[in-house]
Design a protein around this motif. Sequence first.
Motif, mmCIF file in Angstrom:
data_model
loop_
_atom_site.group_PDB
_atom_site.id
_atom_site.type_symbol
_atom_site.label_atom_id
_atom_site.label_comp_id
_atom_site.label_asym_id
_atom_site.label_seq_id
_atom_site.Cartn_x
_atom_site.Cartn_y
_atom_site.Cartn_z
ATOM 1 N N VAL A 1 9.914 87.578 12.965
ATOM 2 C CA VAL A 1 9.175 88.778 12.570
ATOM 3 C C VAL A 1 8.820 88.625 11.095
ATOM 4 C CG1 VAL A 1 9.214 91.289 12.359
ATOM 5 C CG2 VAL A 1 10.412 90.171 14.259
ATOM 6 N N PRO A 2 7.521 88.594 10.779
ATOM 7 C CA PRO A 2 7.108 88.350 9.400
ATOM 8 C C PRO A 2 7.503 89.468 8.433
ATOM 9 C CG PRO A 2 5.259 88.099 10.917
ATOM 10 C CD PRO A 2 6.382 88.710 11.681
ATOM 11 N N TYR A 3 7.661 89.101 7.199
ATOM 12 C CA TYR A 3 7.883 90.042 6.102
ATOM 13 C C TYR A 3 6.782 91.096 6.150
ATOM 14 C CZ TYR A 3 8.627 91.554 1.242
ATOM 15 O OH TYR A 3 8.881 92.278 0.115
ATOM 16 N N GLY A 4 7.151 92.365 6.025
ATOM 17 C CA GLY A 4 6.176 93.440 6.016
ATOM 18 C C GLY A 4 5.711 93.880 7.390
ATOM 19 N N ARG A 5 6.374 93.415 8.419
ATOM 20 C CA ARG A 5 6.025 93.794 9.799
ATOM 21 C C ARG A 5 7.263 94.319 10.494
ATOM 22 N NH1 ARG A 5 0.689 94.384 10.004
ATOM 23 N NH2 ARG A 5 -0.341 92.597 9.096
ATOM 24 N N VAL A 6 7.056 95.072 11.554
ATOM 25 C CA VAL A 6 8.163 95.567 12.370
ATOM 26 C C VAL A 6 7.908 95.215 13.824
ATOM 27 C CG1 VAL A 6 8.722 97.492 10.820
ATOM 28 C CG2 VAL A 6 7.115 97.855 12.702
ATOM 29 N N VAL A 7 8.958 95.323 14.622
ATOM 30 C CA VAL A 7 8.872 95.065 16.050
ATOM 31 C C VAL A 7 9.773 96.082 16.747
ATOM 32 C CG1 VAL A 7 10.725 93.344 16.018
ATOM 33 C CG2 VAL A 7 8.986 93.234 17.784
ATOM 34 N N SER A 8 9.379 96.478 17.951
ATOM 35 C CA SER A 8 10.199 97.441 18.689
ATOM 36 C C SER A 8 11.224 96.708 19.550
ATOM 37 C CB SER A 8 9.326 98.334 19.570
ATOM 38 O OG SER A 8 8.848 97.622 20.693
ATOM 39 N N TYR A 9 12.237 97.447 19.953
ATOM 40 C CA TYR A 9 13.260 96.896 20.846
ATOM 41 C C TYR A 9 12.604 96.345 22.112
ATOM 42 C CZ TYR A 9 16.665 99.446 17.983
ATOM 43 O OH TYR A 9 17.429 99.912 16.944
ATOM 44 N N GLY A 10 11.680 97.112 22.664
ATOM 45 C CA GLY A 10 10.999 96.687 23.886
ATOM 46 C C GLY A 10 10.157 95.439 23.690
ATOM 47 N N GLN A 11 9.502 95.312 22.549
ATOM 48 C CA GLN A 11 8.699 94.125 22.274
ATOM 49 C C GLN A 11 9.579 92.879 22.209
ATOM 50 O OE1 GLN A 11 6.851 95.705 18.710
ATOM 51 N NE2 GLN A 11 4.839 95.723 19.707
ATOM 52 N N VAL A 12 10.748 93.006 21.613
ATOM 53 C CA VAL A 12 11.666 91.873 21.552
ATOM 54 C C VAL A 12 12.118 91.502 22.969
ATOM 55 C CG1 VAL A 12 13.926 91.065 20.742
ATOM 56 C CG2 VAL A 12 12.436 92.352 19.201
ATOM 57 N N ALA A 13 12.424 92.510 23.767
ATOM 58 C CA ALA A 13 12.855 92.257 25.144
ATOM 59 C C ALA A 13 11.776 91.501 25.921
ATOM 60 C CB ALA A 13 13.201 93.572 25.841
ATOM 61 N N VAL A 14 10.526 91.910 25.773
ATOM 62 C CA VAL A 14 9.416 91.238 26.461
ATOM 63 C C VAL A 14 9.289 89.801 25.963
ATOM 64 C CG1 VAL A 14 6.893 91.195 26.697
ATOM 65 C CG2 VAL A 14 8.137 93.335 27.024
ATOM 66 N N CYS A 15 9.367 89.594 24.664
ATOM 67 C CA CYS A 15 9.251 88.241 24.104
ATOM 68 C C CYS A 15 10.369 87.324 24.587
ATOM 69 C CB CYS A 15 9.249 88.298 22.584
ATOM 70 S SG CYS A 15 7.743 88.967 21.879
ATOM 71 N N CYS A 16 11.505 87.914 24.912
ATOM 72 C CA CYS A 16 12.639 87.130 25.412
ATOM 73 C C CYS A 16 12.586 86.935 26.922
ATOM 74 C CB CYS A 16 13.949 87.818 25.038
ATOM 75 S SG CYS A 16 14.267 87.796 23.263
ATOM 76 N N GLY A 17 11.532 87.468 27.549
ATOM 77 C CA GLY A 17 11.382 87.298 28.982
ATOM 78 C C GLY A 17 12.145 88.306 29.822
ATOM 79 N N HIS A 18 12.570 89.402 29.200
ATOM 80 C CA HIS A 18 13.337 90.422 29.911
ATOM 81 C C HIS A 18 12.779 91.816 29.651
ATOM 82 C CE1 HIS A 18 16.389 87.564 31.154
ATOM 83 N NE2 HIS A 18 16.333 87.065 29.932
ATOM 84 N N PRO A 19 11.566 92.101 30.142
ATOM 85 C CA PRO A 19 11.024 93.446 29.942
ATOM 86 C C PRO A 19 11.985 94.473 30.530
ATOM 87 C CG PRO A 19 9.634 92.153 31.425
ATOM 88 C CD PRO A 19 10.728 91.265 30.960
ATOM 89 N N GLY A 20 12.124 95.564 29.863
ATOM 90 C CA GLY A 20 13.035 96.595 30.320
ATOM 91 C C GLY A 20 14.446 96.449 29.773
ATOM 92 N N ALA A 21 14.675 95.450 28.950
ATOM 93 C CA ALA A 21 16.010 95.221 28.403
ATOM 94 C C ALA A 21 16.125 95.649 26.940
ATOM 95 C CB ALA A 21 16.388 93.753 28.552
ATOM 96 N N ALA A 22 15.399 96.696 26.581
ATOM 97 C CA ALA A 22 15.402 97.157 25.194
ATOM 98 C C ALA A 22 16.799 97.566 24.727
ATOM 99 C CB ALA A 22 14.429 98.318 25.016
ATOM 100 N N ARG A 23 17.578 98.179 25.611
ATOM 101 C CA ARG A 23 18.940 98.582 25.223
ATOM 102 C C ARG A 23 19.815 97.361 24.933
ATOM 103 N NH1 ARG A 23 20.697 104.167 27.065
ATOM 104 N NH2 ARG A 23 18.717 105.161 27.556
ATOM 105 N N THR A 24 19.601 96.312 25.666
ATOM 106 C CA THR A 24 20.344 95.074 25.413
ATOM 107 C C THR A 24 19.983 94.526 24.038
ATOM 108 O OG1 THR A 24 20.422 94.595 27.764
ATOM 109 C CG2 THR A 24 20.823 92.749 26.272
ATOM 110 N N VAL A 25 18.710 94.609 23.688
ATOM 111 C CA VAL A 25 18.281 94.172 22.352
ATOM 112 C C VAL A 25 19.016 94.987 21.292
ATOM 113 C CG1 VAL A 25 16.336 94.041 20.743
ATOM 114 C CG2 VAL A 25 16.040 93.358 23.135
ATOM 115 N N GLY A 26 19.177 96.274 21.528
ATOM 116 C CA GLY A 26 19.909 97.123 20.596
ATOM 117 C C GLY A 26 21.350 96.671 20.418
ATOM 118 N N GLN A 27 21.988 96.276 21.509
ATOM 119 C CA GLN A 27 23.368 95.787 21.424
ATOM 120 C C GLN A 27 23.434 94.476 20.640
ATOM 121 O OE1 GLN A 27 26.322 97.207 22.410
ATOM 122 N NE2 GLN A 27 25.007 98.984 22.624
ATOM 123 N N VAL A 28 22.489 93.599 20.897
ATOM 124 C CA VAL A 28 22.443 92.335 20.161
ATOM 125 C C VAL A 28 22.222 92.613 18.678
ATOM 126 C CG1 VAL A 28 21.161 90.182 19.829
ATOM 127 C CG2 VAL A 28 21.679 90.989 22.142
#
Length: 84
Positions: free
Chosen positions: A4-31
């Motif tokens: 994630v570049p300096y000066g940018r943000v990403v949502s929990y859900g976006q990270v989950a999708v990028c990791c190949g697990h859409p719908g796993a936003a809560r897991t991203v929060g735990q990580v």
Amino acid sequence: MAQVPYGRVVSYGQVAVCCGHPGAARTVGQVAHFGPPHLPWHRLVHANGRLANGYVPGGFIRQKELLLEEGVAFNGDLVIMKEF
């Protein structure tokens, strides 16, 4: 999170999708909560731009300070997601 570049943000859900697990936003929060401290976790926000409730160290206030230092803009306490 390291990509994630300096000066940018990403949502929990976006990270989950990028990791190949859409719908796993809560897991991203735990990580995020227990993940490697050297990663820029302050750039992780909710889809609506709300900051993380449990951001450590320094909580919500510190997360906002770090994002403001990177030039991220807010509307009140919400990150302007379409821009950042």
